[in-house]
Design a protein around this motif. Structure first.
Motif, PDB file in Angstrom:
ATOM      1  N   GLU A  77       3.160  -8.567  -8.592  1.00  0.00           N
ATOM      2  CA  GLU A  77       2.083  -8.257  -9.539  1.00  0.00           C
ATOM      3  C   GLU A  77       2.393  -8.869 -10.911  1.00  0.00           C
ATOM      4  OE1 GLU A  77      -0.776  -6.138  -9.387  1.00  0.00           O
ATOM      5  OE2 GLU A  77      -0.448  -4.740  -7.720  1.00  0.00           O
ATOM      6  N   ILE A  78       3.118  -9.973 -10.911  1.00  0.00           N
ATOM      7  CA  ILE A  78       3.536 -10.584 -12.171  1.00  0.00           C
ATOM      8  C   ILE A  78       2.335 -11.077 -12.973  1.00  0.00           C
ATOM      9  CG2 ILE A  78       4.801 -12.560 -13.143  1.00  0.00           C
ATOM     10  CD1 ILE A  78       6.814 -12.050 -10.737  1.00  0.00           C
ATOM     11  N   GLN A  79       1.351 -11.675 -12.306  1.00  0.00           N
ATOM     12  CA  GLN A  79       0.123 -12.071 -12.994  1.00  0.00           C
ATOM     13  C   GLN A  79      -0.955 -11.012 -12.888  1.00  0.00           C
ATOM     14  OE1 GLN A  79      -1.727 -15.965 -13.195  1.00  0.00           O
ATOM     15  NE2 GLN A  79      -0.024 -16.864 -12.086  1.00  0.00           N
ATOM     16  N   SER A  80      -1.060 -10.362 -11.755  1.00  0.00           N
ATOM     17  CA  SER A  80      -2.190  -9.465 -11.504  1.00  0.00           C
ATOM     18  C   SER A  80      -2.005  -8.075 -12.080  1.00  0.00           C
ATOM     19  CB  SER A  80      -2.450  -9.357  -9.994  1.00  0.00           C
ATOM     20  OG  SER A  80      -1.328  -8.790  -9.331  1.00  0.00           O
ATOM     21  N   GLY A  81      -0.771  -7.690 -12.390  1.00  0.00           N
ATOM     22  CA  GLY A  81      -0.504  -6.343 -12.819  1.00  0.00           C
ATOM     23  C   GLY A  81      -0.744  -6.087 -14.294  1.00  0.00           C
ATOM     24  N   LEU A  82      -0.633  -4.822 -14.668  1.00  0.00           N
ATOM     25  CA  LEU A  82      -0.682  -4.369 -16.062  1.00  0.00           C
ATOM     26  C   LEU A  82      -2.041  -4.591 -16.707  1.00  0.00           C
ATOM     27  CD1 LEU A  82       2.894  -5.571 -17.124  1.00  0.00           C
ATOM     28  CD2 LEU A  82       2.203  -3.410 -16.060  1.00  0.00           C
ATOM     29  N   GLY A  83      -3.096  -4.259 -15.952  1.00  0.00           N
ATOM     30  CA  GLY A  83      -4.431  -4.201 -16.515  1.00  0.00           C
ATOM     31  C   GLY A  83      -5.360  -5.353 -16.247  1.00  0.00           C
ATOM     32  N   ARG A  84      -4.866  -6.480 -15.832  1.00  0.00           N
ATOM     33  CA  ARG A  84      -5.680  -7.688 -15.703  1.00  0.00           C
ATOM     34  C   ARG A  84      -6.872  -7.491 -14.773  1.00  0.00           C
ATOM     35  NH1 ARG A  84      -7.392 -11.642 -18.391  1.00  0.00           N
ATOM     36  NH2 ARG A  84      -5.328 -11.685 -19.375  1.00  0.00           N
ATOM     37  N   THR A  85      -6.703  -6.740 -13.706  1.00  0.00           N
ATOM     38  CA  THR A  85      -7.751  -6.615 -12.690  1.00  0.00           C
ATOM     39  C   THR A  85      -8.703  -5.448 -12.924  1.00  0.00           C
ATOM     40  OG1 THR A  85      -6.337  -5.272 -11.272  1.00  0.00           O
ATOM     41  CG2 THR A  85      -6.233  -7.657 -10.963  1.00  0.00           C
ATOM     42  N   GLY A  86      -8.588  -4.798 -14.083  1.00  0.00           N
ATOM     43  CA  GLY A  86      -9.406  -3.618 -14.329  1.00  0.00           C
ATOM     44  C   GLY A  86      -8.807  -2.360 -13.742  1.00  0.00           C
ATOM     45  N   THR A  87      -7.633  -2.494 -13.159  1.00  0.00           N
ATOM     46  CA  THR A  87      -6.801  -1.375 -12.712  1.00  0.00           C
ATOM     47  C   THR A  87      -5.396  -1.669 -13.214  1.00  0.00           C
ATOM     48  OG1 THR A  87      -6.472  -2.534 -10.603  1.00  0.00           O
ATOM     49  CG2 THR A  87      -8.137  -0.796 -10.647  1.00  0.00           C
ATOM     50  N   THR A  88      -4.541  -0.655 -13.267  1.00  0.00           N
ATOM     51  CA  THR A  88      -3.187  -0.900 -13.775  1.00  0.00           C
ATOM     52  C   THR A  88      -2.494  -1.963 -12.936  1.00  0.00           C
ATOM     53  OG1 THR A  88      -3.039   1.374 -14.575  1.00  0.00           O
ATOM     54  CG2 THR A  88      -0.979   0.153 -14.378  1.00  0.00           C
ATOM     55  N   PHE A  89      -2.610  -1.839 -11.624  1.00  0.00           N
ATOM     56  CA  PHE A  89      -2.076  -2.842 -10.692  1.00  0.00           C
ATOM     57  C   PHE A  89      -3.191  -3.275  -9.751  1.00  0.00           C
ATOM     58  CE2 PHE A  89       1.409   0.142 -11.656  1.00  0.00           C
ATOM     59  CZ  PHE A  89       2.235  -0.724 -12.359  1.00  0.00           C
ATOM     60  N   ALA A  90      -3.120  -4.502  -9.278  1.00  0.00           N
ATOM     61  CA  ALA A  90      -4.127  -4.978  -8.325  1.00  0.00           C
ATOM     62  C   ALA A  90      -4.103  -4.137  -7.053  1.00  0.00           C
ATOM     63  CB  ALA A  90      -3.899  -6.454  -8.004  1.00  0.00           C
ATOM     64  N   CYS A  91      -2.927  -3.642  -6.664  1.00  0.00           N
ATOM     65  CA  CYS A  91      -2.830  -2.798  -5.478  1.00  0.00           C
ATOM     66  C   CYS A  91      -3.652  -1.524  -5.624  1.00  0.00           C
ATOM     67  CB  CYS A  91      -1.369  -2.445  -5.200  1.00  0.00           C
ATOM     68  SG  CYS A  91      -0.389  -3.799  -4.493  1.00  0.00           S
ATOM     69  N   ASP A  92      -3.864  -1.081  -6.861  1.00  0.00           N
ATOM     70  CA  ASP A  92      -4.642   0.138  -7.086  1.00  0.00           C
ATOM     71  C   ASP A  92      -6.080  -0.009  -6.607  1.00  0.00           C
ATOM     72  OD1 ASP A  92      -2.401   1.188  -8.311  1.00  0.00           O
ATOM     73  OD2 ASP A  92      -3.140   0.881 -10.357  1.00  0.00           O
ATOM     74  N   ARG A  93      -6.566  -1.232  -6.537  1.00  0.00           N
ATOM     75  CA  ARG A  93      -7.946  -1.453  -6.127  1.00  0.00           C
ATOM     76  C   ARG A  93      -8.192  -0.955  -4.700  1.00  0.00           C
ATOM     77  NH1 ARG A  93      -9.091  -6.505  -5.455  1.00  0.00           N
ATOM     78  NH2 ARG A  93     -11.299  -6.406  -6.001  1.00  0.00           N
ATOM     79  N   GLU A  94      -7.128  -0.879  -3.900  1.00  0.00           N
ATOM     80  CA  GLU A  94      -7.262  -0.356  -2.538  1.00  0.00           C
ATOM     81  C   GLU A  94      -6.450   0.917  -2.337  1.00  0.00           C
ATOM     82  OE1 GLU A  94      -6.965  -3.035   0.693  1.00  0.00           O
ATOM     83  OE2 GLU A  94      -8.351  -4.493  -0.175  1.00  0.00           O
ATOM     84  N   GLY A  95      -5.998   1.512  -3.422  1.00  0.00           N
ATOM     85  CA  GLY A  95      -5.251   2.753  -3.311  1.00  0.00           C
ATOM     86  C   GLY A  95      -3.928   2.589  -2.594  1.00  0.00           C
ATOM     87  N   VAL A  96      -3.296   1.429  -2.775  1.00  0.00           N
ATOM     88  CA  VAL A  96      -2.068   1.091  -2.058  1.00  0.00           C
ATOM     89  C   VAL A  96      -0.880   1.129  -3.013  1.00  0.00           C
ATOM     90  CG1 VAL A  96      -0.855  -0.853  -0.987  1.00  0.00           C
ATOM     91  CG2 VAL A  96      -3.161  -0.254  -0.247  1.00  0.00           C
ATOM     92  N   VAL A  97       0.234   1.661  -2.554  1.00  0.00           N
ATOM     93  CA  VAL A  97       1.478   1.663  -3.325  1.00  0.00           C
ATOM     94  C   VAL A  97       2.533   0.901  -2.532  1.00  0.00           C
ATOM     95  CG1 VAL A  97       3.282   3.055  -4.383  1.00  0.00           C
ATOM     96  CG2 VAL A  97       0.913   3.879  -4.386  1.00  0.00           C
ATOM     97  N   PRO A  98       3.015  -0.234  -3.023  1.00  0.00           N
ATOM     98  CA  PRO A  98       4.040  -0.992  -2.307  1.00  0.00           C
ATOM     99  C   PRO A  98       5.406  -0.337  -2.449  1.00  0.00           C
ATOM    100  CG  PRO A  98       3.609  -2.015  -4.421  1.00  0.00           C
ATOM    101  CD  PRO A  98       2.628  -0.865  -4.294  1.00  0.00           C
ATOM    102  N   ASP A  99       6.378  -0.832  -1.713  1.00  0.00           N
ATOM    103  CA  ASP A  99       7.749  -0.336  -1.842  1.00  0.00           C
ATOM    104  C   ASP A  99       8.405  -0.861  -3.107  1.00  0.00           C
ATOM    105  OD1 ASP A  99       8.146   1.155   0.759  1.00  0.00           O
ATOM    106  OD2 ASP A  99       7.501  -0.801   1.498  1.00  0.00           O
ATOM    107  N   LEU A 100       8.098  -2.108  -3.449  1.00  0.00           N
ATOM    108  CA  LEU A 100       8.623  -2.708  -4.672  1.00  0.00           C
ATOM    109  C   LEU A 100       7.497  -3.382  -5.432  1.00  0.00           C
ATOM    110  CD1 LEU A 100      11.905  -4.503  -3.460  1.00  0.00           C
ATOM    111  CD2 LEU A 100      11.757  -2.353  -4.748  1.00  0.00           C
ATOM    112  N   TYR A 101       7.418  -3.106  -6.734  1.00  0.00           N
ATOM    113  CA  TYR A 101       6.570  -3.882  -7.632  1.00  0.00           C
ATOM    114  C   TYR A 101       7.431  -4.939  -8.305  1.00  0.00           C
ATOM    115  CZ  TYR A 101       2.858  -0.257  -7.714  1.00  0.00           C
ATOM    116  OH  TYR A 101       1.850   0.619  -7.400  1.00  0.00           O
ATOM    117  N   LEU A 102       6.937  -6.169  -8.349  1.00  0.00           N
ATOM    118  CA  LEU A 102       7.551  -7.230  -9.139  1.00  0.00           C
ATOM    119  C   LEU A 102       6.647  -7.456 -10.343  1.00  0.00           C
ATOM    120  CD1 LEU A 102       8.461  -9.744  -6.278  1.00  0.00           C
ATOM    121  CD2 LEU A 102       9.730  -7.713  -7.059  1.00  0.00           C
TER     122      LEU A 102
END
Length: 396
Positions: free
Chosen positions: A219-244
């Motif tokens: 989530e180096i480019q997509s994370g921290l607000g860029r996608t309108g969610t804190t993380f892009a994974c949030d758009r599908e309600g998904v939590v990965p094992d590791l965030y980069l």
């Protein structure tokens, strides 16, 4: 003669030399202002020299900037605690650049595979996706399919299996007893803001959980607000094992990256096995903490979503009028230029002439990723310059 005769030619920058920048505007050495529609590939999500981030850096500059991890600093734990909470995880491993975060994630996944999953020594494999961009180190470019990134830089490290992006069934088929992780970008930025099909991330999470394989989200480019969610994974309600994480984590002030995960995964590392002289330094930690605090309220994330909708409404009328289509998520778009209108590079050069900074990728795509602090009127003005560039009659 090049304008930078002593700088190695690993970039081909547009013909502009920036001297100052503030907010969403940059000024060149001749005093001309430009609307920044690239935001340092999302490193400047909060704009240039955000006052809160400058204040945090300035205050810390007067105290301490580097201790090395041989000692504790009073800034590291508050930063790590805040970032772990933001991610819903236990631990943070701080680094500097995005590529370092990816390399760290690879090492952690392999160590977890050997020490927890029980994969045979030196047999671990990681599933990755076609079209990926995870950085420029020799290991990372070795599993890229971009010949420009990997040509003449081999031999490359083994241990990676590449499958089509967006195809969860291909991931499932690629997993075997040696697989320790699936490493993907939830949205492929460098590839041109490529968004996978709905449900893809949920299915990847299901597959990796079922097969006892780590899901590592870059989530180096997509994370921290860029996608309108804190993380892009949030758009599908998904939590990965590791965030980069990286880029925006340093607020455009200092390079900051991190691997964030739970004790069960990130806790496999032992003292002395991995490190960084500058990773987690007091200056970076002070800035990173303030970045997390800016995100915690949610206002800037919500703003990215609303402005993204506005961006889409501005781009839609251009389809068939110089662009063949676009992909948009949050305040981030990949705009495909009709070859009849020019190449992506030619369009960005023309935009530069009209006071807009943007960047092309893969020949015909122009990426738009302005700071999340941009005003709707500024965004409208920037896209209007694109319309003028594409409209040959208007630009003549």
């Amino acid at each position: 003669m090049t304008a930078e005769p002593h700088v190695a030619r690993n970039y081909a920058p547009l013909d502009v030399t920036i001297a100052e920048a503030e907010g969403v505007w940059a000024t060149d050495v001749d005093g001309r202002r430009y609307l920044d529609m690239l935001a340092g590939y999302s490193a400047l999500n909060f704009g240039h020299r955000h006052p809160d981030l400058v204040a945090a850096a300035t205050e810390q500059l007067s105290r301490a900037t580097l201790t090395s991890r041989a000692f504790r600093s009073d800034q590291l734990e508050p930063f790590a605690a805040a970032l772990a909470e933001l991610c819903g995880k236990d631990l943070v491993l701080p680094m500097n650049t995005g590529a370092e975060a990816v390399e760290t994630g690879i090492k952690v996944a392999r160590a977890w595979g050997y020490r927890v999953k029980g994969v045979a020594p030196d047999a671990a494999t990681i599933v990755v996706a076609h079209g990926n961009f995870h950085g420029r180190t020799s290991t990372i470019v070795g599993f890229s399919d971009d010949e420009e990134a990997r040509g003449d830089f081999g031999p490359f490290a083994p241990g990676f299996v590449s499958v089509p992006f967006g195809d969860a069934d291909a991931i499932a088929a690629a997993i075997d007893e040696t697989t320790v992780a699936v490493l993907i970008e939830p949205i492929q930025g460098e590839a041109g803001v490529v968004v996978p099909p709905d449900g893809y991330l949920r299915r990847v999470r299901e597959i990796t959980s079922e097969q006892n394989v780590l899901f590592v989200a870059d989530e180096i480019q997509s994370g921290l607000g860029r996608t309108g969610t804190t993380f892009a994974c949030d758009r599908e309600g998904v939590v990965p094992d590791l965030y980069l994480l990286g880029k925006a984590l340093g607020g455009g002030i200092v390079p900051v990256s991190a691997v964030v995960g739970d004790e069960a995964v990130l806790g496999v590392l032992r003292p002395g096995e991995h490190g960084s002289t500058f990773g987690g330094n007091p200056l970076a930690s002070a800035v990173g903490l303030r970045v997390v605090q800016l995100l915690q309220g949610g206002e800037i994330v919500e703003r990215a979503g609303m402005l993204g909708d506005h961006l889409e409404s501005l781009l839609e009328p251009l389809v068939g009028r110089g662009i063949t289509g676009f992909r948009r998520v949050g305040l981030w778009a990949g705009v495909d230029i009709d070859p009849a209108a020019g190449t992506g590079r030619e369009i960005t050069e023309a935009l530069l002439g009209r006071g807009v900074l943007a960047k092309d990728t893969h020949g015909q795509t122009v990426r738009l990723a302005p700071p999340l602090t941009i005003r709707a009127s500024e965004l409208s003005w920037g896209v209007e310059q694109l319309r003028i560039v594409l409209d040959r009659d208007s630009s003549a």
